[in-house]
Each structure stands twice: as C-alpha cells, then as structure tokens.
Design an enzyme around this catalytic site. Sequence first.
Site, short mmCIF file in Angstrom:
data_model
loop_
_atom_site.label_atom_id
_atom_site.label_comp_id
_atom_site.label_asym_id
_atom_site.label_seq_id
_atom_site.Cartn_x
_atom_site.Cartn_y
_atom_site.Cartn_z
N LYS A 114 -39.17 50.91 37.97
CA LYS A 114 -38.03 51.24 37.22
C LYS A 114 -38.13 50.51 35.81
O LYS A 114 -38.60 49.35 35.84
CB LYS A 114 -36.85 50.69 37.98
CG LYS A 114 -35.42 51.02 37.34
CD LYS A 114 -34.31 50.53 38.51
CE LYS A 114 -32.88 50.87 38.05
NZ LYS A 114 -32.01 50.24 38.86
N SER A 195 -28.58 53.81 40.26
CA SER A 195 -29.25 53.97 38.85
C SER A 195 -30.67 53.88 39.04
O SER A 195 -31.11 54.20 38.18
CB SER A 195 -28.92 52.40 38.08
OG SER A 195 -29.45 51.47 38.58
N SER A 219 -27.68 50.81 44.16
CA SER A 219 -28.70 51.54 43.14
C SER A 219 -29.88 51.98 43.69
O SER A 219 -30.92 52.49 43.05
CB SER A 219 -28.70 50.83 41.93
OG SER A 219 -27.75 50.85 41.26
#
Length: 519
Positions: A114, A195, A219
């Site tokens: 990420k 996210s 997330s």
Amino acid sequence: MATEPPLAFYRSRVLLILLAIASLELRTDALAPAFSLEEASAHDLQLAFRQNKLTSRQLTKFYLNRIRRLNPLLRGVIEVNPDALRQADRADRERKAKPHGLLSALHGIPILLKDNIATKDEMNTTAGSFAILGSVVPRDAGVVARLRSAGAVLLGKASLSEWAQCRSSKAPSGWCARSGQGKNPYNLSADPCGSSSGSAISVAANMGAVSLGTETDGSILCPSSYNSVVGIKPTLGLTSRGGVVPITPRQDTVGPMCRTVADAVDVLDVIVGFDPYDAKATREASKYIPRGGYKRFLKADGLNGKRLGIVRNPYFDFYPGTPVAKAFDSHFNTLRKQGAVLVDHLELANIKEIYSNRSGEHVALLAEFKLALNTYLQDLVVSPVRSLADAIAFNNKHTHVEKIDEYGQDLFLAAQVTGGIDATVKSARRNMKRLNRDGFEKLMRQNKLDALVTPGSSASRVLAIGGFPGITVPAGYNGDGVPFGICFGGLRGSEPMLIEIAYGFEQATKIRRPPSFMR
C-alpha cells in the site's frame, strides 16, 4: 481558479510512459507453459521454484504484464518498482546457492505494498497524494525491512483511498489523485471499499502474489471482503507502524491481504516483531507471537471445538431474505458440521454508543492524526510539505489534480483545528476503554468465546477501538456479483485461534473465485 499541476505530476506521467515502454519487453519472455500462475498460492510458487518449473524473474514478469494489461482499467497499482526484476534475479541466484530450508516462504515472491508504507528506494511513498510526491523517506518501513530480509520481491505500490481516507469524507473509496478511481474487479461499478483498496483489487485480479494493507478502522477488512480476498487485521503492535504514513498510533496496524489464508499467514510470519521505530507497541505485542510462528495453526479441522459468538442485532438483521442472509445460514450450518459450537443471539453491550459519534473515536482520531502526521512529515529527508497545514495549502494551490472542488478536504480541516491531546480527547480515550471493557471483552470472556462471527467488516469499529485482531475470508457473492466476506474477530493476541478458525472455514467452503470484470 485551478492552478497548473506541480512538476511532480508530470514526473509521474513520465514514469507511466516508461512503464508502458518497458512492458513491451514482457511479451517476449515466455513463461514455463506447464505451470499456471493465475491464482497460484505462495506454496504453489515455491514448489514450482524447487522443481525448476519457474523462476522469480518469470513470475515477476508475469505480474508486471498483468499490471500493464489490467491496471489501466482497475487502477489498483500506483507504480511498479524499477528494481523488481533485479530483486527477482537476486532471488534466483540465492535459490541456487542456498538449501530450500534456509529460505523464507516469501523468498522470490512478488508483493505489492500500500502506498502509505515507506520504501527507501526509487519508489515513491505518497498516500496517493501529489503533496508528498518526490519526498525522500529516511528508511524502509519496519515491515518492509523484514520483507527485504526474507527475500521478497517488492513489486510496486498499491493504490488506496487518498491519505487512507482521512482527507475527505466525500471522496469515494478507492480514489486518490495519483492513480484515479480504483475499480472492483468483480463488478466495475461496485464499491471496492477502502482505504486499502488497491491492495485488495490487485491480488484479487492476480496483479501480484500477495499484498500489504493498513487498517485504522475497516481498511483491511472491508476491501478484503468486497474483493474476495483474505485480510488479516493484526493485534495492535504485532506489526510495526514505523515508516507508515499514520492516522493514529492508537489504532493503526499493518496486515496481509492475499488470496488464501495460508498466503496471508506466510506474510504475517515475516512481518511481525519488534521494531525500534515503533518500540513501545511492538515490544508490548511481541509477547503474543507464538514460538515457531503462525503457520502451524493452518489446520483443516481448525473449527472443531471452537466457540463462536453470533450477535444478530445489528450484524445480521440487515439482510433478511437476501442472498447474503441465505449464505450465512448455510455458513452457520457448515461451522456446526465442522465441530464448532455456535453461541447464538448474543447481545453486545453499548453497541449503539460504539457506532455513534458518542464513542469518542472520531474526536480522538482527528487530534491524533494531526500530531502523528506532522511528526511523520517532519521526519522525511526531503518533502514538499512538512505539516498538515502545508498539505492543506498544497491542496488549495493544486485544486484541479487533487479534485478539491469535487471532494474537498473536510477531515484535514477538522484535524487542523484540533489542539492536541486535551481534556476532550482524554475523555474520549477513557470512554473507548470503557466500551471495550464492558462490551467486546466482557462478551468474549463471559461466554468463553474463541471468536465473534460477523458479516463483512461490520464489526470493524469494535475491533478498531480496542486494538483487537480480525480475519476476513471470502463468503459469497451477492446478486450483482459483488463479493462479501465472513469475519472472525477475537481478543488481543488471539491470532493463532483466529487462523485455525479462518483456515478451517476456508477449507470447508472454498468460495473464492477469480474476478469476472463485470461492467
């Protein structure tokens, strides 16, 4: 009036052009025809390495080619690592020189990170924003250092909801300025959730072998559920947050997002442990790490004898008569057949308060975010911005590329006016501790539960405010083809138990299937 985009914007476009040119080479490199790489697990790949059916270079080129073909549609990857093939070559050389038993389960395996997880290399770490494009981090994130030591190939950076969804409450999940809107590969018009959207999208679509995401509240669990992958949200501090663009150290955690429970456990085994750059949390949580690692808890009969709690209201009351409800009725029967004891119709005390603004999570999070982000930005070797206030000013100057007119930055602005850990924030923290003690902890202990079973990421807030772990596993697909997951949550340090449960469920159901890219 919108201003011209920054120089870094054009640099990022040049990188994309260079990627397209470099990808032409990929078509000329034939893969071993006898071995299918799509949906291959880390175990499958390691076996192919040992049998000389595959090299890390071939595998890395396969994923780079998948990214070239699919990423313009899915937007799950922000950038690829220009050093990925060199890392793969190094892994191939090491495999020839070292006995298999000395190599990690992730050795030579490409992983996507990420884009809020720092890498000290040619890749950017931007949380999806142009505001810190071109910044230079002081060191690898703690989890990245462990991945490098294990011989993993750092394939690239996955997209995300910009600033881990802490800039704007109006921006859609999976959108960030640098890569645009991430798409759910099962239904391109569906929410990919965030996210850690790109981490889920990419492994679901076979654009990487495994990935890392981060979670503050949902997330990892939510995008894993929506993209039919396995996500592990570890106990707070089990994995280091050092070098991760923060929201709040009180809730932030880093975890695997993979196609199988076994792959996620392989990643977890590598990334857990003490880090001097997150010393307090990782030292405290290190007591939970089992001797010999987590892999030994991958038991096909892992459900046998487990006590699983079910809170119908509110978690299962939203789905009467739907495919989701029917699927979970079937799953409950499966859990029983596999030897689990279901403790049904439980009540979670204070649940309405936990899911309301009265919990204190939002109040504390905004103040903690400002402090933590300012510290992170000030620690960068080079950065266009050095504070949350600077980031707000950057967005106001570059409204077009950051889509300020469309999405705004209300969460940034709300955080900026906070005044540190004042009496209100301290009160909010005390309230969350009370909710944990009198709610989830009491429920688990009084009923002697091994895990709480919930649909999707619906229990994420309960797990978030207490630093509790959770694992989500693919559980089905709704009428529109959009996946949903089943989540097993437990008390701090209960990962061994949760892994047994999650693996047992996965092996009994085997629900995951590759995406259909339905429009």
